[in-house]
Design an enzyme around this catalytic site. Structure first.
Site, short mmCIF file in Angstrom:
data_model
loop_
_atom_site.label_atom_id
_atom_site.label_comp_id
_atom_site.label_asym_id
_atom_site.label_seq_id
_atom_site.Cartn_x
_atom_site.Cartn_y
_atom_site.Cartn_z
N ASP A 44 0.84 -1.19 0.00
CA ASP A 44 0.00 0.00 0.00
C ASP A 44 0.88 1.25 0.00
O ASP A 44 1.49 1.59 1.01
CB ASP A 44 -0.92 0.01 1.23
CG ASP A 44 -1.90 1.17 1.14
OD1 ASP A 44 -2.74 1.14 0.22
OD2 ASP A 44 -1.80 2.11 1.94
N TYR A 49 3.33 9.77 0.45
CA TYR A 49 4.24 9.19 1.44
C TYR A 49 5.71 9.51 1.15
O TYR A 49 6.57 9.33 2.02
CB TYR A 49 4.05 7.67 1.55
CG TYR A 49 2.64 7.22 1.92
CD1 TYR A 49 1.70 8.13 2.41
CD2 TYR A 49 2.24 5.90 1.77
CE1 TYR A 49 0.41 7.74 2.72
CE2 TYR A 49 0.94 5.49 2.09
CZ TYR A 49 0.04 6.42 2.56
OH TYR A 49 -1.24 6.02 2.86
N LYS A 78 -1.84 6.11 -4.61
CA LYS A 78 -2.96 7.05 -4.43
C LYS A 78 -2.62 8.43 -4.98
O LYS A 78 -1.48 8.89 -4.84
CB LYS A 78 -3.30 7.18 -2.93
CG LYS A 78 -3.38 5.86 -2.19
CD LYS A 78 -3.84 5.97 -0.76
CE LYS A 78 -3.64 4.66 -0.01
NZ LYS A 78 -2.30 4.44 0.53
N HIS A 111 -7.04 9.58 -2.99
CA HIS A 111 -6.64 9.46 -1.58
C HIS A 111 -7.71 10.02 -0.63
O HIS A 111 -8.00 9.45 0.42
CB HIS A 111 -5.30 10.20 -1.40
CG HIS A 111 -4.45 9.66 -0.31
ND1 HIS A 111 -3.08 9.61 -0.38
CD2 HIS A 111 -4.75 9.14 0.91
CE1 HIS A 111 -2.59 9.09 0.74
NE2 HIS A 111 -3.59 8.80 1.53
N1 LIG Z 1 -5.88 6.04 2.73
C1 LIG Z 1 -5.51 6.79 3.74
O1 LIG Z 1 -5.93 7.95 3.88
C2 LIG Z 1 -4.56 6.23 4.76
C3 LIG Z 1 -4.40 6.87 5.99
C4 LIG Z 1 -3.54 6.30 6.93
C5 LIG Z 1 -2.86 5.13 6.62
N2 LIG Z 1 -3.01 4.54 5.39
C6 LIG Z 1 -2.30 3.28 5.05
O2 LIG Z 1 -2.51 2.34 6.08
C7 LIG Z 1 -1.25 1.88 6.58
C8 LIG Z 1 -1.36 1.49 8.04
O3 LIG Z 1 -1.75 2.57 8.86
P1 LIG Z 1 -0.76 3.30 9.87
O4 LIG Z 1 0.63 3.12 9.35
O5 LIG Z 1 -1.23 4.66 10.03
O6 LIG Z 1 -0.99 2.55 11.24
P2 LIG Z 1 -0.98 1.05 11.77
O7 LIG Z 1 -0.62 0.08 10.71
O8 LIG Z 1 -2.25 0.88 12.50
O9 LIG Z 1 0.17 1.10 12.88
C9 LIG Z 1 1.51 1.21 12.54
C10 LIG Z 1 2.31 1.26 13.85
O10 LIG Z 1 2.17 0.01 14.54
C11 LIG Z 1 3.46 -0.55 14.78
N3 LIG Z 1 3.30 -2.02 14.61
C12 LIG Z 1 3.28 -2.71 13.46
N4 LIG Z 1 3.10 -4.03 13.70
C13 LIG Z 1 3.02 -4.16 15.04
C14 LIG Z 1 2.87 -5.28 15.89
N5 LIG Z 1 2.74 -6.51 15.39
N6 LIG Z 1 2.83 -5.06 17.24
C15 LIG Z 1 2.94 -3.81 17.74
N7 LIG Z 1 3.10 -2.70 16.97
C16 LIG Z 1 3.14 -2.88 15.64
C17 LIG Z 1 4.37 0.07 13.75
O11 LIG Z 1 5.69 0.12 14.27
P3 LIG Z 1 7.03 -0.25 13.44
O12 LIG Z 1 6.87 0.20 12.02
O13 LIG Z 1 8.06 0.53 14.16
O14 LIG Z 1 7.21 -1.72 13.57
C18 LIG Z 1 3.79 1.46 13.62
O15 LIG Z 1 4.24 2.28 14.68
C19 LIG Z 1 -0.33 3.07 6.30
O16 LIG Z 1 1.03 2.75 6.42
C20 LIG Z 1 -0.79 3.45 4.92
O17 LIG Z 1 -0.25 2.56 3.96
C21 LIG Z 1 -3.87 5.06 4.47
#
Ligand SMILES: NC(=O)c1ccc[n+]([C@@H]2O[C@H](COP(=O)([O-])OP(=O)(O)OC[C@H]3O[C@@H](n4cnc5c(N)ncnc54)[C@H](OP(=O)(O)O)[C@@H]3O)[C@@H](O)[C@H]2O)c1
Length: 309
Positions: A44, A49, A78, A111
């Site tokens: 993704d 980004y 996106k 997006h």
């Molecule tokens: N379409 C949109 O508007 C939109 C908005 C937000 C996000 N997104 C997409 O969704 C993805 C995920 O969302 P997000 O990055 O905001 O948040 P998330 O995936 O909910 O959380 C990421 C955080 O959790 C940690 N983590 C990962 N695996 C873990 C585990 N097994 N145990 C404990 N902690 C863990 C990561 O740390 P480390 O990396 O340090 O391991 C990072 O700090 C984004 O990267 C992006 O691709 C899209």
């Protein structure tokens, strides 16, 4: 639980993908490589980004090494908010392809439904409403459809769209969106929107599935469910981690998820979620965590006519 979901154009999306937002330069290449080795085929990405170039290096290395074929991968990107004008969409998609060093992507998403002026900054929180563009996402969608016609992307979809916006888009499009990517985690389980999307044969991809755990403790920020003592207990019961419990629960809602990590052990952990089933009591507890609280409300832009929450 199936490891892929069928899109309304017949293609398939792997249920677990690797998120790449805030995956820093110098670490995202390693994360994508580790993810491919761990069995991820769905990535993704987004122009916003700022790291698609490095993602592309990793993808191309793995293809060159014969570890995966291009057709095995599902790469999403996106279109950012400053480029909603119809004639900007194809050039922005081409820019993403050039960064990723791919001849096509699998899914291109709008997006956010609201646009910013091209001259505004990318995150214009201090520029007020003067930064808003009133370009209709229906116009943007015509550019998205052109990307499909030109073979730049196999599928197109939306992100952060509400029911009304999706309905309006479906009534006015030639190519139907295949995906709506929205925030989904136990604090915001989106059951109503998921049901609505299913009715329209649109797959929901859940972002922030782990509640963006690095922000935990920030005032006003919803406490990620992976830190809930009951979920930690559940983990012990199933011999799984809290993150695996949460991801398994989300996938059981019939959606795909894109947890982000740059940590190898977590990358491996986050896709190892298909070998257990939560019992009804545990599902009921996770259902009860829903508070409709968002990690990404983007309330700074709530005055925009196309703001969706
Ligand atoms: N379409 C949109 O508007 C939109 C908005 C937000 C996000 N997104 C997409 O969704 C993805 C995920 O969302 P997000 O990055 O905001 O948040 P998330 O995936 O909910 O959380 C990421 C955080 O959790 C940690 N983590 C990962 N695996 C873990 C585990 N097994 N145990 C404990 N902690 C863990 C990561 O740390 P480390 O990396 O340090 O391991 C990072 O700090 C984004 O990267 C992006 O691709 C899209």
């Amino acid at each position: 639980m199936s490891k892929t979901l069928k899109l309304n154009n017949g293609l398939e999306i792997p249920v677990v993908g690797l998120g790449t937002y805030k995956s820093g330069k110098g670490e995202v290449k390693r994360a994508v490589s580790d993810a491919i080795d761990a069995g991820y085929r769905h990535f993704d990405c987004a122009w916003f980004y700022g790291n698609e170039d490095e993602v592309g290096v990793a993808l191309n290395e793995k293809i060159k090494q014969g570890v995966v074929k291009r057709e095995d991968l599902f790469v999403t990107s996106k279109l950012w908010n400053n480029f909603h004008a119809r004639d900007k969409v194809v050039p922005m998609c081409k820019e993403t392809l050039s960064s990723l060093k791919l001849s096509y992507i699998d899914l291109y998403l709008v997006h956010w439904p609201f646009g910013f002026k091209e001259s505004a900054s990318l995150w214009p929180i201090n520029e007020g409403e003067a930064a808003f563009s009133d370009i209709d996402y229906l116009e943007t969608w015509q550019g998205m459809e052109e990307c499909v016609r030109l073979g730049l992307t196999k599928s197109i979809g939306v992100s952060n769209f509400n029911e009304e916006q999706i309905e309006r888009l479906i009534k006015n499009c030639k190519i139907k969106p295949v995906v709506n990517q929205v925030e989904v985690n136990p604090n915001l389980n989106q059951k109503k929107l998921i049901e609505f999307c299913k009715k329209h044969d649109i797959v929901v991809t859940g972002y922030c599935p782990l509640g963006r755990s690095e922000y935990a403790g920030t005032p006003g920020f919803p406490e990620p469910t992976i830190f809930d003592p009951k979920v930690i207990e559940m983990g012990k019961k199933y011999k799984k981690t809290p993150a695996q419990i949460v991801l398994n629960y989300l996938v059981s809602l019939g959606i795909s998820v894109v947890p982000k990590s740059v940590t190898k052990s977590r990358i491996i952990e986050n896709i190892d979620i298909f070998d257990f089933k939560l019992d009804a009591g545990d599902v009921a507890y996770l259902d009860s965590c829903n508070k409709n609280q968002r990690v990404c409300p983007l309330s700074e832009f709530s005055a925009h006519k196309y703001y969706s929450f």
